[in-house]
Design an enzyme around this catalytic site. Structure first.
Site, PDB file in Angstrom:
ATOM      1  N   GLU A 173       2.628 -19.401  -2.175  1.00 63.58           N
ATOM      2  CA  GLU A 173       3.417 -20.631  -2.262  1.00 63.58           C
ATOM      3  C   GLU A 173       3.190 -21.301  -3.622  1.00 63.58           C
ATOM      4  O   GLU A 173       2.779 -22.468  -3.711  1.00 63.58           O
ATOM      5  CB  GLU A 173       3.110 -21.583  -1.091  1.00 63.58           C
ATOM      6  CG  GLU A 173       3.485 -20.953   0.247  1.00 63.58           C
ATOM      7  CD  GLU A 173       3.553 -21.922   1.429  1.00 63.58           C
ATOM      8  OE1 GLU A 173       3.085 -23.065   1.314  1.00 63.58           O
ATOM      9  OE2 GLU A 173       4.081 -21.504   2.480  1.00 63.58           O
TER      10      GLU A 173
ATOM     11  N   GLU B 271       4.672 -15.260   6.095  1.00 62.47           N
ATOM     12  CA  GLU B 271       4.319 -16.373   7.008  1.00 62.47           C
ATOM     13  C   GLU B 271       5.574 -16.732   7.788  1.00 62.47           C
ATOM     14  O   GLU B 271       6.603 -17.041   7.181  1.00 62.47           O
ATOM     15  CB  GLU B 271       3.812 -17.594   6.229  1.00 62.47           C
ATOM     16  CG  GLU B 271       2.456 -17.366   5.588  1.00 62.47           C
ATOM     17  CD  GLU B 271       1.869 -18.613   4.920  1.00 62.47           C
ATOM     18  OE1 GLU B 271       2.164 -19.743   5.378  1.00 62.47           O
ATOM     19  OE2 GLU B 271       1.123 -18.435   3.938  1.00 62.47           O
TER      20      GLU B 271
HETATM   21  O1  AHR Z   1      -0.163 -21.244   7.635  1.00 59.65           O
HETATM   22  C1  AHR Z   1      -0.558 -22.508   7.216  1.00 59.65           C
HETATM   23  C2  AHR Z   1      -0.144 -22.807   5.786  1.00 59.65           C
HETATM   24  O2  AHR Z   1       1.258 -22.849   5.699  1.00 59.65           O
HETATM   25  C3  AHR Z   1      -0.515 -21.789   4.748  1.00 59.65           C
HETATM   26  O3  AHR Z   1      -1.804 -21.969   4.281  1.00 59.65           O
HETATM   27  C4  AHR Z   1       0.476 -22.044   3.654  1.00 59.65           C
HETATM   28  O4  AHR Z   1       0.747 -20.895   2.883  1.00 59.65           O
HETATM   29  C5  AHR Z   1       1.690 -22.552   4.388  1.00 59.65           C
HETATM   30  O5  AHR Z   1       2.208 -23.686   3.812  1.00 59.65           O
END
Ligand code: AHR
Length: 556
Positions: A218, A355
């Site tokens: 990110e 994610e």
């Molecule tokens: O999964 C929780 C958080 O969500 C992670 O650390 C981040 O990459 C995302 O914003």
């Protein structure tokens, strides 16, 4: 080639109907099946091989994921394999976990891998990235990273469960040199480098051969607050040289990517990267993409806190809202895939959805105080099945996906605390869907009346049935989601050019949409498997309301 119009109609009615009958809360009226749905599996239209890595996982040093969830310690009274929770190992072997991402997430860009190697009693304690979000009462090792679990322990975990590791490198707060030293620590041959000796001293002379590496996480946010162009410059610098050790040891590098439909990050990144020449494209194998379904406000706000809903308390309207937000991932993937194609005409670079999952507001932690822990319900099972079906339908685009996160956090497959453990409905979906791994995805046409419902006084709709199909040898897997909260779908199943010899149906459903598993009631929601009665005259299967179904069909 199989003849296009040779349909075989087979009776699949009994198992689905039995699942409907076992539902107690829905009335006879709500169970009335509409016989106007149809699924046509096009056996002669393969879409590509489903990468097993689509069924991947994500573990971060966040809340109770590592300490308590994965790591209990060698001297713990909790059953463990060299410090790793044994029950977790056993469950993950069952679902054929293919790949696990680690150590973050946002944590990754504040982590120095050196802190987590070497003699455990000499490892430093550091302030965890998530410290500010933790409550005062949270366990110390959630706020201050003890580094008891590091690279060696993570690789041990991967070996125990038979998964490949996927490491996220720190691009925000370490120099590029530390990235290639981490690669060297993991991959340099036994006895070849000082770092290989350090690894050997910790009991692992043989290289770990870590193939998958994320270059930051990110990077538009917690990973450095870069613009796409700034990140591209950093990316080029970080990957200009990395150690390689022989043939077949090529690294698979994942660039930090976008999180919405909007493509300016993807375009900005590739435009800047390629300013140095077309050959720069060879430095990227995967583009990461994140999607959390968090805004259940139905358009009222875009505020990150205010937009979230409750994990356990929800109405049918919230059920559909979550699915709508989840369904967006298909459009997000398609948008970025199109944009990517403008730079990578040969389609070498794949999407890595590292994610994904629902994200609710705090308040449903099974272990009070565990940061970002939420209790997955039947709604999250349906959401997860829908998402995995989407990945299955795009095998040409998605090479890996990692559900966020594995245990004690967000869309967990498992919840654990001390000696207590349960498999969540999401974990059951992963077990059901493992059968798709490595199969040939088949184009499948779902036709069903859309769900119609009231969305804040306005009529709204959602698709009526969706899913995916895959074939391996003579075994066909057809997974189907019925999102309707109260209506079953009686559905004709049509296979072009094949005859079904035998089959079974595995169904996950419950009359109560909120059903979930807890330490006290670990089996409140579990899938049921029944053989199919294959009397050829009745060509239908009844998909119960609010259900996930896997039909396993052996073709003659
Ligand atoms: O999964 C929780 C958080 O969500 C992670 O650390 C981040 O990459 C995302 O914003």
């Amino acid at each position: 080639m199989l003849p296009r119009r040779e349909f075989v109609r087979t009776s699949l009615l009994a198992a689905g109907a039995a699942a409907c009958a076992s539902r107690t809360r829905f009335s006879a009226a709500s169970q009335a099946a509409s016989a106007d749905s149809r699924i046509e599996v096009l056996l002669d239209e393969p879409l590509g091989t489903i990468s097993p890595n689509i069924y991947g996982h994500f573990t971060e040093h966040l809340g109770g994921v590592v300490y308590d969830g994965m790591w209990v310690g060698e001297n713990s009274p909790v059953a463990n394999v060299q410090g790793i929770r044994k029950r977790l190992v056993d469950e993950m072997r069952k679902i054929k976990a293919p790949v696990v991402r680690y150590p973050g997430g946002c944590f990754a860009d504040s982590y120095n891998w050196r802190d987590g190697v070497g003699p455990p009693d000499k490892r430093p304690r550091r302030t965890n990235f998530w410290n500010d979000a933790e409550k005062e009462s949270a366990p110390d090792n959630h706020k201050f990273e003890p580094n008891r679990f590091g690279t060696n322990e993570f690789i041990r975990f991967c070996k125990l469960i038979g998964a490949e590791p996927y490491l996220a490198a720190n691009l925000r707060s370490l120099p590029a040199e530390e990235f290639y030293h981490w690669v060297e620590y993991c991959n340099s041959p036994a006895g070849s480098t000082t770092l290989a000796d350090l690894r050997a001293a910790a009991g692992s002379p043989e290289p770990f051969n870590v193939r998958f590496w994320g270059v930051g996480n990110e990077s538009w946010g917690c990973g450095g607050n870069f613009t796409a162009q700034e990140y591209a410059v950093e990316y080029r610098r970080f990957v200009t040289w990395l150690p390689h050790y022989g043939k077949g040891q090529d690294l698979f590098l994942v660039a930090s990517g976008p999180y919405t439909e909007e493509t300016s990050w993807t375009r900005g990144f590739f435009e800047e990267l390629l300013r140095k020449g077309a050959d720069q494209l060879r430095s990227v194998q995967g583009l990461s993409l994140h999607h959390y379904a968090w805004n259940l406000s139905r358009g009222r706000t875009t505020d990150w806190e205010k937009g979230k809903g409750s994990a356990l308390e929800f109405e049918p309207m919230d059920w559909y809202e979550l699915l709508r937000e989840g369904q967006r991932i298909e459009g997000i993937m398609e948008n970025h895939w199109r944009a990517l194609g403008e730079y990578d005409g040969q389609r070498r670079i794949k999407l890595i959805v590292d994610e994904w999952g629902p994200w609710y507001r705090p308040g449903s932690e099974l272990t009070p105080g565990n940061l970002l822990e939420q209790i997955p319900t039947l709604r999250d099972a349906v959401f997860s099945a829908m998402t995995l079906d989407i990945f299955n339908r795009h095998p040409d685009k998605v090479a890996m996906a990692n559900c966020a996160q594995l245990i004690n956090c967000l869309n967990s497959l498992y919840l654990a605390h001390e000696d207590k453990f349960c498999v969540t409905p999401v974990g059951h979906v992963f077990a059901m869907y493992a059968a798709h791994q490595g199969g040939q995805s088949l184009r499948t046409i779902f036709s069903a009346p859309p769900v119609r419902y009231d969305r804040d006084g306005k009529p709204a709709s959602f698709w009526g049935l969706q899913g995916s199909a895959s074939l391996r040898g003579k075994e066909l897997q057809l997974t189907v989601v019925n999102p309707h909260v109260s209506e079953a779908r009686e559905t004709s199943i049509l296979l072009r050019g094949a005859r079904i010899a035998s089959g079974s149906a595995t169904i996950l459903t419950n009359a109560d949409l909120h059903t979930h598993n807890t330490f006290a009631q670990p089996a409140a929601l579990e899938p049921q498997t029944k053989p199919l009665s294959l009397t050829s005259a009745a060509p239908t299967f009844v998909f119960p309301p609010a259900s996930v179904t896997r039909l396993t069909l052996m073709l003659a």
